[in-house]
Each structure stands twice: as C-alpha cells, then as structure tokens.
Design an enzyme around this catalytic site. Structure first.
Site, PDB file in Angstrom:
ATOM      1  N   CYS A 131      -0.645   0.547   2.484  1.00  0.00           N
ATOM      2  CA  CYS A 131      -1.970  -0.059   2.410  1.00  0.00           C
ATOM      3  C   CYS A 131      -1.969  -0.871   1.111  1.00  0.00           C
ATOM      4  O   CYS A 131      -0.908  -1.087   0.528  1.00  0.00           O
ATOM      5  CB  CYS A 131      -3.063   1.004   2.439  1.00  0.00           C
ATOM      6  SG  CYS A 131      -3.029   2.112   1.027  1.00  0.00           S
ATOM      7  N   LYS A 132      -3.105  -1.269   0.641  1.00  0.00           N
ATOM      8  CA  LYS A 132      -3.143  -2.115  -0.557  1.00  0.00           C
ATOM      9  C   LYS A 132      -2.570  -1.404  -1.783  1.00  0.00           C
ATOM     10  O   LYS A 132      -1.764  -1.961  -2.514  1.00  0.00           O
ATOM     11  CB  LYS A 132      -4.565  -2.580  -0.821  1.00  0.00           C
ATOM     12  CG  LYS A 132      -4.670  -3.578  -1.937  1.00  0.00           C
ATOM     13  CD  LYS A 132      -6.065  -4.122  -2.080  1.00  0.00           C
ATOM     14  CE  LYS A 132      -6.123  -5.144  -3.195  1.00  0.00           C
ATOM     15  NZ  LYS A 132      -7.459  -5.685  -3.364  1.00  0.00           N
TER      16      LYS A 132
END
Length: 139
Positions: A96-97
């Site tokens: 994810c980020k």
C-alpha cells in the site's frame, strides 16, 4: 547444578540475550520484507504482487504489474478469489502507500491459508525510493 547456582548472573545473561535475539528476529519478519526481497519473490518464486490501497490511490500510482485488491474487500468472510492466486503456497507480496494496510492484509491472508503472504516494508514509498517501476491507471 552447583555451577548454575554460583554463576546465576551468567545464566541470566545468556537467557536474556537469547530472548532478545529471538524477539528481534521474530519482529523483523512481522515488519514485512524489503523491496529487494519483494522483487525476488515476484520474479523468482512466481509471487503475486497485490496492492491493497483503495481504488483511487491505486489509480494514482501503484507498482507495475500489481493487482488491485482493496483491504476493505479482505475483511469480509469471502475473499476476492479472482485477484488472488488459487495456489495458496505461492508468495503473495502485499503493498500500500506506506505498508501499514499491507501488514494488516498479510495477517488476514495468513489466517485464510496464504502462508507466504508478506507486506513490503515502507510500501509504495520505499518502492519508489528503490527506483522500481510505478504506473498509473484510469480511475
């Protein structure tokens, strides 16, 4: 026995040092894998790269070749089996980020039988810092 009693401080030191060594090695595994290991898993072990970001974030930027499986779709009883490999022995490399949601997703997938589900340490941020390919897609 006499040695252990007379040298209790040595025994205690050995136990504490062994415990700390075990704790740090277990903690390192829980934190995910570095980007180089993620690339190795995908390229050499036929791992599947999965991005658990929300669709808008995925469209803005994601690792090249990653599949979009938002974390919210993993929290129910039914897994999105179309996007996940049917062979649960294959590595599933999650990102994810920042890596926080990917870590949660790895725990969920491990409970569902994906023993080799791991998160990328640092997520997409670390992926970019390692100069690995990133792409965008239409929302």
């Amino acid at each position: 026995m006499k040695f252990l009693i007379e040298n209790w401080y040595l025994v205690l030191s050995a136990l504490v040092s062994g415990g700390l060594l075990l704790w740090t090695s277990m903690r390192g595994k829980a934190g995910g894998v570095p980007t180089a290991e993620a690339v190795r898993l995908v390229n050499r072990e036929k791992g599947v790269l999965v991005d658990v970001s929300e669709p808008e974030e995925f469209a803005a930027a994601h690792a090249k070749g990653a599949r979009s499986v938002p974390l919210s779709t993993l929290t129910g009883t039914e897994l999105p089996t179309k996007q996940l490999p049917s062979n649960k022995a294959l590595p599933v490399v999650l990102m994810c980020k920042t890596g926080a949601r990917a870590q949660r997703a790895a725990g969920i997938l491990q409970k569902q039988g994906y023993a080799n589900a791991v998160a990328v340490q640092g997520g997409l941020t670390a992926w970019r810092e390692a100069s690995l390919p990133v792409e965008t897609s239409a929302a």
